[in-house]
Design an enzyme around this catalytic site. Structure first.
Site: not given
Ligand code: AMP
Length: 217
Positions: A15, A88, A127, A160, A171
């Protein structure tokens, strides 16, 4: 050109990479709620500390917090966006619809990047991420290891803290139980705007598929 685009998909489905390229090609600002939250954590803000309780465990932050951070971003950046990682949950999707309704400009397109679990695990294990500019790299492809300078901004690349097997299991579970219903929500409320993309293909091919759809709609 379509200016309000949502990218949905599981972790490591590309993404962020696609949003970056689309943003560069079409001049629409890209925002990743995950990157915004990580930046708050890095800076040690109260919002970042609050978010870390969930993000580190692979859980979603509460809708209220995600909506708060995206509302501030929209107020600062205006009505065009490429959302990566928002909405999400169905609650967040409803909030977004309501926010857009009040401005009279609906969502244009939703892309769902689909990737099998085995490939997600493979990509996550390999990653490395830049917490400053958000770029991600396949370590084996580039011959990178932890701490090497990000080719884009020079900050050290890291793994990360939620890119580990335990957090990833969570996740994936969270994606299936809380984010897949968002796909069903758009399938019902905006079926003509929802497009499924095979994210197992190469970055260029995925990009071309998205651009093809963008140009036709
Ligand atoms: P990502 O970088 O998109 O993988 O997001 C990393 C983490 O941020 C996720 O596992 C959630 O803990 C939090 N997060 C990101 N976007 C959202 C969202 N829209 N709603 C809730 N938690 C989020």
């Amino acid at each position: 050109m379509k200016k309000r685009i949502v990218l949905l998909g599981p972790p490591a489905s590309g993404k962020g990479t696609q949003a970056d390229r689309l943003s560069l090609a079409y001049g629409v600002p890209h925002v990743s709620t995950g990157a915004l939250l990580r930046s708050e954590c890095e800076r040690g803000t109260s919002l970042g500390l609050e978010a870390e309780e969930w993000t580190g465990k692979g859980l979603l932050v509460p809708d209220e917090l995600a909506v708060r951070i995206i509302t501030v971003w929209m107020a600062e950046h205006g009505p065009s966006f490429l959302f990566d990682g928002f909405p999400r949950t169905v609650g967040q999707a409803i909030h977004l619809d309501e926010a857009l309704q009040s401005t009279g400009v609906p969502l244009d397109l939703i892309f769902l990047l689909e990737l099998p679990d085995a490939e997600i695990r493979r990509r996550i294990e390999d990653r490395l991420s830049c917490l400053k500019c958000g770029a991600t790299f396949a370590a084996s492809l580039h011959g990178f290891s932890d701490g090497v300078a990000c080719p884009r901004c020079g900050s050290p690349l890291v793994r990360r803290n939620d890119d580990n097997a335990l957090a990833l299991d969570r996740r994936l579970e969270v994606y299936k139980t809380q984010t897949m219903p968002v796909v069903s929500y758009y399938g019902k409320t905006a079926p003509s705007k929802l497009f499924r993309i095979d994210a197992a293909k190469g970055t260029d091919e995925v990009f071309d598929s998205i651009v093809g759809i963008l140009n036709r709609h």
